[in-house]
Design a protein around this motif. Structure first.
Motif, PDB file in Angstrom:
ATOM      1  N   GLU A   1       0.850  -1.195   0.000  1.00  0.00           N
ATOM      2  CA  GLU A   1       0.000   0.000   0.000  1.00  0.00           C
ATOM      3  C   GLU A   1       0.887   1.247   0.000  1.00  0.00           C
ATOM      4  OE1 GLU A   1      -3.206  -0.081  -0.237  1.00  0.00           O
ATOM      5  OE2 GLU A   1      -3.670  -2.174   0.273  1.00  0.00           O
ATOM      6  N   ARG A   2       0.429   2.268  -0.685  1.00  0.00           N
ATOM      7  CA  ARG A   2       1.180   3.519  -0.706  1.00  0.00           C
ATOM      8  C   ARG A   2       1.143   4.170   0.671  1.00  0.00           C
ATOM      9  NH1 ARG A   2       2.565   5.859  -5.431  1.00  0.00           N
ATOM     10  NH2 ARG A   2       2.453   7.916  -4.459  1.00  0.00           N
ATOM     11  N   ALA A   3       2.290   4.678   1.087  1.00  0.00           N
ATOM     12  CA  ALA A   3       2.374   5.326   2.392  1.00  0.00           C
ATOM     13  C   ALA A   3       3.362   6.475   2.320  1.00  0.00           C
ATOM     14  CB  ALA A   3       2.803   4.328   3.463  1.00  0.00           C
ATOM     15  N   ASP A   4       3.086   7.517   3.077  1.00  0.00           N
ATOM     16  CA  ASP A   4       4.016   8.638   3.212  1.00  0.00           C
ATOM     17  C   ASP A   4       4.897   8.363   4.431  1.00  0.00           C
ATOM     18  OD1 ASP A   4       2.845  10.018   1.025  1.00  0.00           O
ATOM     19  OD2 ASP A   4       1.233  10.713   2.344  1.00  0.00           O
ATOM     20  N   ALA A   5       5.865   7.462   4.250  1.00  0.00           N
ATOM     21  CA  ALA A   5       6.651   6.947   5.372  1.00  0.00           C
ATOM     22  C   ALA A   5       7.559   8.019   5.959  1.00  0.00           C
ATOM     23  CB  ALA A   5       7.474   5.750   4.925  1.00  0.00           C
ATOM     24  N   ILE A   6       7.554   8.103   7.286  1.00  0.00           N
ATOM     25  CA  ILE A   6       8.511   8.968   7.986  1.00  0.00           C
ATOM     26  C   ILE A   6       9.427   8.153   8.896  1.00  0.00           C
ATOM     27  CG2 ILE A   6       6.989  10.987   7.904  1.00  0.00           C
ATOM     28  CD1 ILE A   6       6.396  10.453  10.897  1.00  0.00           C
ATOM     29  N   ASP A   7       9.024   6.906   9.222  1.00  0.00           N
ATOM     30  CA  ASP A   7       9.826   6.082  10.120  1.00  0.00           C
ATOM     31  C   ASP A   7       9.407   4.623   9.923  1.00  0.00           C
ATOM     32  OD1 ASP A   7      11.247   4.881  12.137  1.00  0.00           O
ATOM     33  OD2 ASP A   7      10.486   6.137  13.749  1.00  0.00           O
ATOM     34  N   THR A   8      10.314   3.806   9.384  1.00  0.00           N
ATOM     35  CA  THR A   8       9.994   2.396   9.134  1.00  0.00           C
ATOM     36  C   THR A   8      10.305   1.494  10.326  1.00  0.00           C
ATOM     37  OG1 THR A   8      12.167   2.018   8.133  1.00  0.00           O
ATOM     38  CG2 THR A   8      10.362   2.654   6.652  1.00  0.00           C
ATOM     39  N   THR A   9      10.787   2.075  11.423  1.00  0.00           N
ATOM     40  CA  THR A   9      11.069   1.266  12.615  1.00  0.00           C
ATOM     41  C   THR A   9       9.809   0.535  13.058  1.00  0.00           C
ATOM     42  OG1 THR A   9      12.651   2.949  13.329  1.00  0.00           O
ATOM     43  CG2 THR A   9      11.975   1.310  14.959  1.00  0.00           C
ATOM     44  N   GLY A  10       9.888  -0.776  13.179  1.00  0.00           N
ATOM     45  CA  GLY A  10       8.748  -1.558  13.654  1.00  0.00           C
ATOM     46  C   GLY A  10       7.734  -1.917  12.589  1.00  0.00           C
ATOM     47  N   ALA A  11       7.976  -1.573  11.318  1.00  0.00           N
ATOM     48  CA  ALA A  11       6.987  -1.886  10.276  1.00  0.00           C
ATOM     49  C   ALA A  11       6.802  -3.388  10.121  1.00  0.00           C
ATOM     50  CB  ALA A  11       7.404  -1.252   8.953  1.00  0.00           C
ATOM     51  N   GLY A  12       7.899  -4.139  10.180  1.00  0.00           N
ATOM     52  CA  GLY A  12       7.781  -5.591  10.099  1.00  0.00           C
ATOM     53  C   GLY A  12       7.015  -6.161  11.276  1.00  0.00           C
ATOM     54  N   ASP A  13       7.216  -5.588  12.445  1.00  0.00           N
ATOM     55  CA  ASP A  13       6.473  -6.033  13.626  1.00  0.00           C
ATOM     56  C   ASP A  13       4.994  -5.694  13.497  1.00  0.00           C
ATOM     57  OD1 ASP A  13       8.895  -6.868  14.716  1.00  0.00           O
ATOM     58  OD2 ASP A  13       9.230  -4.933  15.693  1.00  0.00           O
ATOM     59  N   ALA A  14       4.699  -4.524  12.930  1.00  0.00           N
ATOM     60  CA  ALA A  14       3.306  -4.153  12.684  1.00  0.00           C
ATOM     61  C   ALA A  14       2.640  -5.192  11.785  1.00  0.00           C
ATOM     62  CB  ALA A  14       3.240  -2.768  12.052  1.00  0.00           C
ATOM     63  N   PHE A  15       3.337  -5.581  10.726  1.00  0.00           N
ATOM     64  CA  PHE A  15       2.819  -6.586   9.794  1.00  0.00           C
ATOM     65  C   PHE A  15       2.537  -7.896  10.522  1.00  0.00           C
ATOM     66  CE2 PHE A  15       3.379 -10.154   6.945  1.00  0.00           C
ATOM     67  CZ  PHE A  15       2.696  -9.792   5.806  1.00  0.00           C
ATOM     68  N   ASN A  16       3.493  -8.365  11.311  1.00  0.00           N
ATOM     69  CA  ASN A  16       3.341  -9.655  11.972  1.00  0.00           C
ATOM     70  C   ASN A  16       2.235  -9.649  13.017  1.00  0.00           C
ATOM     71  OD1 ASN A  16       5.544 -11.875  11.313  1.00  0.00           O
ATOM     72  ND2 ASN A  16       6.520  -9.886  11.058  1.00  0.00           N
ATOM     73  N   GLY A  17       2.162  -8.595  13.816  1.00  0.00           N
ATOM     74  CA  GLY A  17       1.112  -8.527  14.818  1.00  0.00           C
ATOM     75  C   GLY A  17      -0.273  -8.444  14.197  1.00  0.00           C
ATOM     76  N   ALA A  18      -0.398  -7.650  13.136  1.00  0.00           N
ATOM     77  CA  ALA A  18      -1.692  -7.519  12.463  1.00  0.00           C
ATOM     78  C   ALA A  18      -2.088  -8.818  11.781  1.00  0.00           C
ATOM     79  CB  ALA A  18      -1.628  -6.381  11.451  1.00  0.00           C
ATOM     80  N   LEU A  19      -1.115  -9.497  11.180  1.00  0.00           N
ATOM     81  CA  LEU A  19      -1.414 -10.780  10.543  1.00  0.00           C
ATOM     82  C   LEU A  19      -1.875 -11.799  11.575  1.00  0.00           C
ATOM     83  CD1 LEU A  19      -1.433 -12.632   8.069  1.00  0.00           C
ATOM     84  CD2 LEU A  19       0.996 -13.094   8.502  1.00  0.00           C
ATOM     85  N   ALA A  20      -1.191 -11.865  12.708  1.00  0.00           N
ATOM     86  CA  ALA A  20      -1.586 -12.799  13.763  1.00  0.00           C
ATOM     87  C   ALA A  20      -2.998 -12.522  14.245  1.00  0.00           C
ATOM     88  CB  ALA A  20      -0.600 -12.715  14.926  1.00  0.00           C
ATOM     89  N   ALA A  21      -3.322 -11.245  14.450  1.00  0.00           N
ATOM     90  CA  ALA A  21      -4.668 -10.886  14.893  1.00  0.00           C
ATOM     91  C   ALA A  21      -5.708 -11.269  13.854  1.00  0.00           C
ATOM     92  CB  ALA A  21      -4.736  -9.387  15.179  1.00  0.00           C
ATOM     93  N   SER A  22      -5.413 -11.017  12.584  1.00  0.00           N
ATOM     94  CA  SER A  22      -6.358 -11.320  11.520  1.00  0.00           C
ATOM     95  C   SER A  22      -6.604 -12.817  11.411  1.00  0.00           C
ATOM     96  CB  SER A  22      -5.829 -10.765  10.192  1.00  0.00           C
ATOM     97  OG  SER A  22      -6.819 -10.824   9.188  1.00  0.00           O
TER      98      SER A  22
END
Length: 320
Positions: free
Chosen positions: A254-275
């Motif tokens: 998805e397009r994003a106006d990124a300012i800080d990618t710290t934790g993006a992979g963790d965001a993906f994993n946590g959201a995937l687990a919840a889903s």
């Protein structure tokens, strides 16, 4: 099982410096400083909870200000915290963020390194009630291996996020996982260690789908491999046991106006687990689409754990 997510992993106090560029060896830069909560385990637990799943977090903390911060934040986000008290200080991380959002990170494990299989085993009931159990590699391997053994016995979906890439993953840990979620660097490291295949991480996204699928099958014949590809989204490859999906697919980013990618992979994993926990009958590709959106929105905010959005914020940003 109740749609719960259990995360076994690390908590760090992040010390973050933001500058126009990442410092080169021997270079001193001026920048802005902030501090906040992080650690792959805690980031993923926060993401899972804010994405809507009841969440347990199993970790080791020091008896210090960092440990008190973790306990307070877990309480505020409704996370059930199960922490082993350690004489070591709570884990820390030094993070440098450049203007374009990229980062370099140095971790001081502290209490995270003290997490024991015995303590994890004492949380057997917590792990057994989860629909999805998630682990990473910032905690001792024997402790997270024990978590996946318990999860397998309980019939939970077992997600291994093989990060960071410089930690060697034992064959048993791979064998215990239903789903692994490496990024390109981690995928290349796993292929080298477990499939005897050396490949340039920067070339992975450009590989043909059939080639990438074949590499995934060599790495994890029995399960699902999700290779995250940054802004390009992710590639998913299924083993023979998943019959409701195409053998492999690319899920666009998805397009994003990124300012800080710290934790993006963790965001993906946590959201995937919840889903996965909340929608066991749903298409994994749709669950990956949500995880991509969740991670993209997290990059539009500064910080790691504090940058994790809610499911409602993801829907408001991207729609249905």
């Amino acid at each position: 099982m109740t749609g719960r997510v259990a995360v076994v992993g690390s908590f760090n106090v992040d010390h973050v410096w933001v500058a126009a560029s990442l410092p080169r060896p021997g270079e001193t830069l001026a920048g802005d400083y902030r501090s906040g909560p992080g650690g792959k385990g805690f980031n993923q637990a926060i993401a899972a909870a804010r994405a809507g799943a009841p969440t347990d977090f199993i970790c080791a903390l020091g008896d210090d200000a960092g440990g008190a911060l973790a306990r307070a934040l877990a309480h505020d986000d409704g996370i059930a915290l199960h922490d082993m008290r350690s004489d070591a200080p709570t884990g820390t991380a030094g993070i440098f963020v450049g203007e374009a959002g990229g980062n370099s990170i140095v971790i001081g494990p502290g209490a995270n390194a003290a997490l024991t299989p015995a303590f994890v085993d004492a949380q057997r009931a917590v792990i057994a009630r989860a629909a999805v159990v998630v682990v990473q590699l910032e905690s001792p391997l024997d402790a997270i291996t024990q978590a996946l053994r318990i999860a397998r016995g309980a019939g939970a979906v077992r997600v291994l996020n093989p990060a960071p890439a410089n930690v060697a993953v034992p064959a048993e840990l791979l064998a215990l996982a239903d789903v692994i979620t490496p990024n390109e660097t981690e995928f290349a490291a796993l292929l080298d260690a477990h499939a005897g295949e050396r490949i340039d991480a920067t070339a992975i996204a450009a590989l043909g789908d059939d080639t990438l699928h074949a590499l995934c099958r060599r790495l994890l014949p029995h399960g699902t491999v999700v290779v995250t590809l940054g802004a390009a989204g992710c590639f998913v490859s299924h083993g023979a046991r998943r019959v409701s999906e195409a053998e492999h697919a690319r899920v666009p980013g998805e397009r994003a106006d990124a300012i800080d990618t710290t934790g993006a992979g963790d965001a993906f994993n946590g959201a995937l687990a919840a889903s996965i926990a909340l929608g066991p009958g749903c298409s994994l590709n749709e669950q990956l689409r949500f995880a991509n959106r969740y991670a993209a929105l997290s990059t539009e905010r500064a910080g790691a754990a504090v940058a994790m959005p809610t499911a409602a914020q993801v829907q408001a940003r991207f729609g249905d």
